[in-house]
Design a protein around this motif. Structure first.
Motif, PDB file in Angstrom:
ATOM      1  N   ILE A   1       0.692  -1.247  -0.002  1.00 42.41           N
ATOM      2  CA  ILE A   1       0.088  -0.032  -0.042  1.00 42.41           C
ATOM      3  C   ILE A   1       0.926   1.235  -0.050  1.00 42.41           C
ATOM      4  O   ILE A   1       1.794   1.495   0.901  1.00 42.41           O
ATOM      5  N   PHE A   2       0.700   2.015  -0.765  1.00 38.01           N
ATOM      6  CA  PHE A   2       1.636   3.249  -1.016  1.00 38.01           C
ATOM      7  C   PHE A   2       0.531   4.641  -0.596  1.00 38.01           C
ATOM      8  O   PHE A   2      -0.465   4.750  -1.047  1.00 38.01           O
ATOM      9  N   VAL A   3       1.315   5.320   0.299  1.00 34.16           N
ATOM     10  CA  VAL A   3       0.378   6.489   0.923  1.00 34.16           C
ATOM     11  C   VAL A   3       1.131   7.712   0.348  1.00 34.16           C
ATOM     12  O   VAL A   3       2.349   7.780   1.108  1.00 34.16           O
ATOM     13  N   GLY A   4       0.676   8.522  -0.383  1.00 30.68           N
ATOM     14  CA  GLY A   4       1.344   9.753  -0.746  1.00 30.68           C
ATOM     15  C   GLY A   4       0.897  11.060   0.196  1.00 30.68           C
ATOM     16  O   GLY A   4      -0.041  10.971   0.532  1.00 30.68           O
TER      17      GLY A   4
ATOM     18  N   GLU B   1       5.528  15.474   0.792  1.00 26.84           N
ATOM     19  CA  GLU B   1       6.669  15.277   0.146  1.00 26.84           C
ATOM     20  C   GLU B   1       7.392  13.905   0.120  1.00 26.84           C
ATOM     21  O   GLU B   1       8.212  13.639  -0.430  1.00 26.84           O
ATOM     22  N   ARG B   2       6.574  13.082   0.699  1.00 27.38           N
ATOM     23  CA  ARG B   2       7.108  11.533   0.394  1.00 27.38           C
ATOM     24  C   ARG B   2       6.067  10.416   0.331  1.00 27.38           C
ATOM     25  O   ARG B   2       4.942  10.642   0.378  1.00 27.38           O
ATOM     26  N   ILE B   3       6.678   9.259  -0.044  1.00 31.39           N
ATOM     27  CA  ILE B   3       5.441   8.087  -0.186  1.00 31.39           C
ATOM     28  C   ILE B   3       5.926   7.209   1.077  1.00 31.39           C
ATOM     29  O   ILE B   3       7.078   6.710   1.010  1.00 31.39           O
ATOM     30  N   GLU B   4       4.910   6.653   1.719  1.00 32.94           N
ATOM     31  CA  GLU B   4       5.221   5.743   2.738  1.00 32.94           C
ATOM     32  C   GLU B   4       4.595   4.463   1.983  1.00 32.94           C
ATOM     33  O   GLU B   4       3.522   4.346   1.332  1.00 32.94           O
ATOM     34  N   VAL B   5       5.342   3.302   2.440  1.00 38.34           N
ATOM     35  CA  VAL B   5       5.102   2.074   1.664  1.00 38.34           C
ATOM     36  C   VAL B   5       4.634   1.152   2.917  1.00 38.34           C
ATOM     37  O   VAL B   5       5.489   1.037   3.954  1.00 38.34           O
ATOM     38  N   TRP B   6       3.508   0.519   2.943  1.00 37.63           N
ATOM     39  CA  TRP B   6       2.969  -0.456   4.127  1.00 37.63           C
ATOM     40  C   TRP B   6       2.344  -1.784   3.528  1.00 37.63           C
ATOM     41  O   TRP B   6       2.254  -1.882   2.339  1.00 37.63           O
ATOM     42  N   HIS B   7       2.892  -2.643   4.324  1.00 34.92           N
ATOM     43  CA  HIS B   7       2.303  -4.078   4.009  1.00 34.92           C
ATOM     44  C   HIS B   7       0.786  -4.027   4.108  1.00 34.92           C
ATOM     45  O   HIS B   7       0.475  -3.390   5.175  1.00 34.92           O
ATOM     46  N   GLY B   8      -0.075  -5.126   3.635  1.00 34.76           N
ATOM     47  CA  GLY B   8      -1.499  -5.015   3.920  1.00 34.76           C
ATOM     48  C   GLY B   8      -1.571  -5.423   5.514  1.00 34.76           C
ATOM     49  O   GLY B   8      -2.791  -5.378   5.736  1.00 34.76           O
ATOM     50  N   THR B   9      -0.763  -5.956   6.027  1.00 33.34           N
ATOM     51  CA  THR B   9      -0.828  -6.525   7.151  1.00 33.34           C
ATOM     52  C   THR B   9      -0.885  -5.519   8.440  1.00 33.34           C
ATOM     53  O   THR B   9      -1.065  -5.613   9.340  1.00 33.34           O
TER      54      THR B   9
ATOM     55  N   GLU C   1       1.820  -3.624   8.790  1.00 37.61           N
ATOM     56  CA  GLU C   1       3.456  -3.405   9.207  1.00 37.61           C
ATOM     57  C   GLU C   1       3.856  -2.214   8.192  1.00 37.61           C
ATOM     58  O   GLU C   1       3.738  -2.342   6.960  1.00 37.61           O
ATOM     59  N   PHE C   2       4.745  -1.238   8.525  1.00 37.78           N
ATOM     60  CA  PHE C   2       5.431  -0.079   8.047  1.00 37.78           C
ATOM     61  C   PHE C   2       6.546  -0.922   7.212  1.00 37.78           C
ATOM     62  O   PHE C   2       7.410  -1.418   7.795  1.00 37.78           O
ATOM     63  N   ALA C   3       6.551  -0.418   5.938  1.00 43.04           N
ATOM     64  CA  ALA C   3       7.661  -1.077   5.245  1.00 43.04           C
ATOM     65  C   ALA C   3       8.835  -0.137   4.921  1.00 43.04           C
ATOM     66  O   ALA C   3      10.096  -0.521   5.259  1.00 43.04           O
ATOM     67  N   SER C   4       8.535   0.921   4.438  1.00 42.90           N
ATOM     68  CA  SER C   4       9.529   2.045   4.004  1.00 42.90           C
ATOM     69  C   SER C   4       9.021   3.182   3.764  1.00 42.90           C
ATOM     70  O   SER C   4       7.755   3.326   3.655  1.00 42.90           O
ATOM     71  N   TYR C   5       9.807   4.226   3.314  1.00 40.38           N
ATOM     72  CA  TYR C   5       9.288   5.521   2.625  1.00 40.38           C
ATOM     73  C   TYR C   5      10.419   5.832   2.023  1.00 40.38           C
ATOM     74  O   TYR C   5      11.478   5.439   1.983  1.00 40.38           O
ATOM     75  N   PHE C   6      10.128   6.818   0.952  1.00 40.75           N
ATOM     76  CA  PHE C   6      11.046   7.484   0.201  1.00 40.75           C
ATOM     77  C   PHE C   6      10.576   8.795  -0.386  1.00 40.75           C
ATOM     78  O   PHE C   6       9.177   9.124  -0.659  1.00 40.75           O
TER      79      PHE C   6
ATOM     80  N   PRO D   1      18.571  -4.734  -9.060  1.00 38.25           N
ATOM     81  CA  PRO D   1      19.515  -5.201  -8.037  1.00 38.25           C
ATOM     82  C   PRO D   1      20.223  -3.928  -7.660  1.00 38.25           C
ATOM     83  O   PRO D   1      20.734  -2.830  -8.440  1.00 38.25           O
ATOM     84  N   GLY D   2      20.688  -4.020  -6.259  1.00 33.44           N
ATOM     85  CA  GLY D   2      21.452  -2.765  -5.804  1.00 33.44           C
ATOM     86  C   GLY D   2      20.817  -1.744  -5.216  1.00 33.44           C
ATOM     87  O   GLY D   2      20.913  -0.755  -4.504  1.00 33.44           O
ATOM     88  N   ASN D   3      19.141  -1.765  -5.606  1.00 35.58           N
ATOM     89  CA  ASN D   3      18.248  -0.887  -4.993  1.00 35.58           C
ATOM     90  C   ASN D   3      17.412  -1.251  -3.997  1.00 35.58           C
ATOM     91  O   ASN D   3      17.504  -2.648  -3.532  1.00 35.58           O
ATOM     92  N   SER D   4      16.549  -0.633  -3.563  1.00 34.49           N
ATOM     93  CA  SER D   4      15.407  -0.900  -2.452  1.00 34.49           C
ATOM     94  C   SER D   4      14.666  -1.973  -2.936  1.00 34.49           C
ATOM     95  O   SER D   4      14.548  -2.464  -4.038  1.00 34.49           O
ATOM     96  N   LEU D   5      14.646  -2.860  -1.973  1.00 33.34           N
ATOM     97  CA  LEU D   5      13.799  -4.089  -2.155  1.00 33.34           C
ATOM     98  C   LEU D   5      12.224  -3.880  -2.558  1.00 33.34           C
ATOM     99  O   LEU D   5      11.599  -4.729  -2.919  1.00 33.34           O
ATOM    100  N   LEU D   6      11.553  -2.531  -2.299  1.00 38.99           N
ATOM    101  CA  LEU D   6      10.251  -2.334  -2.659  1.00 38.99           C
ATOM    102  C   LEU D   6      10.066  -1.633  -4.022  1.00 38.99           C
ATOM    103  O   LEU D   6       9.621  -2.110  -4.744  1.00 38.99           O
TER     104      LEU D   6
END
Length: 134
Positions: A68-71, A74-82, A84-89, A123-128
């Motif tokens: 799930i991407f939440v804009g 200034e940033r985008i948060e990335v969440w698992h559907g469960t 759980e917070f995954a990341s942001y950029f 390869p070499g970048n974020s897992l998401l």
């Protein structure tokens, strides 16, 4: 045609995106997320990563893998559907809207009228998501 009806949500949704199995994810103005079952009842509630400020929600999208991407401004948060917070950029130029296309690529429009396309990790970048737009 079936219809999801909810009479008593504990918030006013500003964004709503379908999920698999007749479910949906909804967001309130403060960026809290709610997974709704096929009858429109709240299954779970989560949102706002640790340390994040309450900012204006500017977009909501779900990719085929269930992220799930939440804009926000200034940033985008990335969440698992469960929940759980995954990341942001961060996205230069801000975030005005989000969408995921049929290939699972994240499309982000900014305040300068540009659309940036992010694809699955290279390869070499974020897992998401890839660090660099295509």
């Amino acid at each position: 045609m079936t219809e999801m009806t909810s009479d008593s949500l504990p918030f006013i949704p500003v964004a709503l995106v379908p999920l698999t199995g007749g479910r949906a994810v909804a967001a309130d103005p403060q960026g809290m997320l709610y997974i709704l079952d096929p009858e429109g009842k709240v299954e779970r509630q989560f949102g706002r990563s640790a340390g994040s400020e309450v900012t204006k929600l500017t977009g909501l999208a779900v990719d085929p893998r269930g992220y799930i991407f939440v804009g926000t401004d200034e940033r985008i948060e990335v969440w698992h559907g469960t929940g759980e917070f995954a990341s942001y950029f961060s996205v230069g130029g801000g975030v005005t809207s989000l969408a995921v296309n049929e290939e699972g690529k994240l499309l982000v429009s900014d305040r300068n009228g540009k659309i940036k396309i992010f694809s699955a990790a290279r390869p070499g970048n974020s897992l998401l998501m890839s660090k660099y737009p295509e």
